[in-house]
Design a protein around this motif. Structure first.
Motif, mmCIF file in Angstrom:
data_model
loop_
_atom_site.group_PDB
_atom_site.id
_atom_site.type_symbol
_atom_site.label_atom_id
_atom_site.label_comp_id
_atom_site.label_asym_id
_atom_site.label_seq_id
_atom_site.Cartn_x
_atom_site.Cartn_y
_atom_site.Cartn_z
ATOM 1 N N THR A 72 41.304 25.661 44.880
ATOM 2 C CA THR A 72 42.633 25.101 44.737
ATOM 3 C C THR A 72 42.815 24.840 43.245
ATOM 4 O O THR A 72 41.961 24.214 42.611
ATOM 5 C CB THR A 72 42.777 23.800 45.544
ATOM 6 O OG1 THR A 72 42.456 24.076 46.912
ATOM 7 C CG2 THR A 72 44.193 23.255 45.450
ATOM 8 N N LEU A 78 47.151 28.407 36.867
ATOM 9 C CA LEU A 78 47.441 29.806 37.194
ATOM 10 C C LEU A 78 48.233 30.387 36.038
ATOM 11 O O LEU A 78 49.166 29.748 35.574
ATOM 12 C CB LEU A 78 48.236 29.907 38.496
ATOM 13 C CG LEU A 78 47.448 29.620 39.771
ATOM 14 C CD1 LEU A 78 48.393 29.534 40.964
ATOM 15 C CD2 LEU A 78 46.391 30.664 40.020
ATOM 16 N N PRO A 79 47.969 31.520 35.511
ATOM 17 C CA PRO A 79 46.992 32.516 35.942
ATOM 18 C C PRO A 79 45.655 32.445 35.211
ATOM 19 O O PRO A 79 44.818 33.327 35.373
ATOM 20 C CB PRO A 79 47.703 33.831 35.623
ATOM 21 C CG PRO A 79 48.459 33.536 34.375
ATOM 22 C CD PRO A 79 48.892 32.090 34.509
ATOM 23 N N PRO A 82 42.195 32.616 37.550
ATOM 24 C CA PRO A 82 41.849 33.939 38.089
ATOM 25 C C PRO A 82 41.436 34.931 37.005
ATOM 26 O O PRO A 82 40.508 35.726 37.206
ATOM 27 C CB PRO A 82 43.138 34.393 38.784
ATOM 28 C CG PRO A 82 43.883 33.146 39.078
ATOM 29 C CD PRO A 82 43.521 32.189 37.986
ATOM 30 N N TYR A 95 40.950 37.090 43.987
ATOM 31 C CA TYR A 95 42.247 37.296 44.617
ATOM 32 C C TYR A 95 43.082 36.034 44.541
ATOM 33 O O TYR A 95 42.599 34.957 44.884
ATOM 34 C CB TYR A 95 42.068 37.669 46.099
ATOM 35 C CG TYR A 95 41.055 38.759 46.325
ATOM 36 C CD1 TYR A 95 41.436 40.091 46.281
ATOM 37 C CD2 TYR A 95 39.718 38.455 46.581
ATOM 38 C CE1 TYR A 95 40.495 41.110 46.484
ATOM 39 C CE2 TYR A 95 38.782 39.456 46.782
ATOM 40 C CZ TYR A 95 39.180 40.789 46.730
ATOM 41 O OH TYR A 95 38.259 41.777 46.921
ATOM 42 N N GLU A 96 44.335 36.162 44.113
ATOM 43 C CA GLU A 96 45.293 35.069 44.273
ATOM 44 C C GLU A 96 45.831 35.209 45.688
ATOM 45 O O GLU A 96 46.210 36.302 46.102
ATOM 46 C CB GLU A 96 46.410 35.179 43.246
ATOM 47 C CG GLU A 96 45.939 34.876 41.830
ATOM 48 C CD GLU A 96 47.071 34.879 40.829
ATOM 49 O OE1 GLU A 96 48.181 34.417 41.179
ATOM 50 O OE2 GLU A 96 46.841 35.341 39.702
ATOM 51 N N THR A 98 47.764 33.327 49.438
ATOM 52 C CA THR A 98 48.641 32.331 50.027
ATOM 53 C C THR A 98 47.795 31.458 50.950
ATOM 54 O O THR A 98 46.651 31.785 51.253
ATOM 55 C CB THR A 98 49.769 32.990 50.841
ATOM 56 O OG1 THR A 98 49.188 33.736 51.917
ATOM 57 C CG2 THR A 98 50.614 33.896 49.973
ATOM 58 N N ASP A 102 44.429 28.654 46.529
ATOM 59 C CA ASP A 102 45.176 29.480 45.577
ATOM 60 C C ASP A 102 44.422 30.743 45.180
ATOM 61 O O ASP A 102 45.035 31.766 44.882
ATOM 62 C CB ASP A 102 45.476 28.668 44.311
ATOM 63 C CG ASP A 102 46.299 27.435 44.624
ATOM 64 O OD1 ASP A 102 47.388 27.602 45.212
ATOM 65 O OD2 ASP A 102 45.846 26.317 44.301
ATOM 66 N N VAL A 103 43.097 30.663 45.155
ATOM 67 C CA VAL A 103 42.265 31.779 44.714
ATOM 68 C C VAL A 103 41.061 31.899 45.634
ATOM 69 O O VAL A 103 40.460 30.889 46.018
ATOM 70 C CB VAL A 103 41.779 31.570 43.254
ATOM 71 C CG1 VAL A 103 40.791 32.646 42.837
ATOM 72 C CG2 VAL A 103 42.963 31.536 42.295
#
Length: 151
Positions: A72, A78-79, A82, A95-96, A98, A102-103
Motif C-alpha cells: 500500500t 506513486l509512481p 513501482p 505491477y500497479e 486495483t 496499490d502494487v
C-alpha cells in the motif's frame, strides 16, 4: 495493436521456439522465408516483439525463495515506488494494481535472510504505508506465455 494472421502464425512459432530461424519458422508455418524475415523485422519495429531473452531457472542457481509483496503506497509515492522496485535486483515482476493494495511485486531470493532484508527495506520506505508478504510454497507455472488467437 493489430496483427494479421501471417504475423500471428509467426508470433506463435516464436513462442514455441524463440531461437527458431526464419527458415525454421517458414517450415513450421508454410510462410515464405523472406516474408517471415520481413514480418519479424516489422513486428520488432512496431514493438510487438520486444526482444529475445533466455528463460532462467533461478532455483537451479540458488534462488530458492520466491516472495509476493503486496504494498500500500502513500498517494505521493506513486509512481516512484513501482519504478524503484522495477529497477531493484531480484524483482522479477512489479505491477500497479486495483483493489486493497496499490502494487504487487514478485522477488527471487537465495534465502529467507535475503528476503527479510528486502522486506525491511520496503517497511522503512516512507512512501510505503503497508507491506504484506507471501512466500511461494510451490511454483505451478511461471513466465507463462500463450498462443495468440485470431480475431
Amino acid at each position: 495493436m493489430n496483427v494479421d494472421d501471417t504475423e500471428r502464425r509467426i508470433v506463435n512459432a516464436l513462442l514455441a521456439d524463440g531461437r527458431a530461424s526464419p527458415r525454421d519458422i517458414s517450415g513450421a508455418t508454410g510462410i515464405a522465408e523472406p516474408t517471415v524475415s520481413q514480418r519479424i523485422d516489422q513486428l520488432e519495429t512496431r514493438g510487438v516483439i520486444e526482444g529475445y531473452e533466455p528463460r532462467i531457472d533461478y532455483e537451479s542457481l540458488g534462488y530458492d525463495v520466491t516472495a509476493v509483496f503486496q504494498l500500500t503506497i502513500d498517494g505521493d509515492g506513486l509512481p516512484g515506488v513501482p519504478e524503484r522496485l522495477g529497477d531493484a535486483e531480484q524483482m522479477i515482476g512489479v505491477y500497479e494494481v486495483t483493489g486493497s493494495h496499490d502494487v504487487v511485486a514478485i522477488g527471487k531470493f537465495t534465502d529467507t535472510a535475503a528476503m527479510n532484508a528486502r522486506i525491511k527495506e520496503l517497511m522503512t520506505d516512507d512512501d510505503i504505508t503497508a507491506v504484506e508478504t507471501s512466500v511461494v510454497l510451490n511454483t505451478v507455472t511461471e513466465y507463462g506465455q500463450f498462443r495468440v488467437e485470431g480475431e
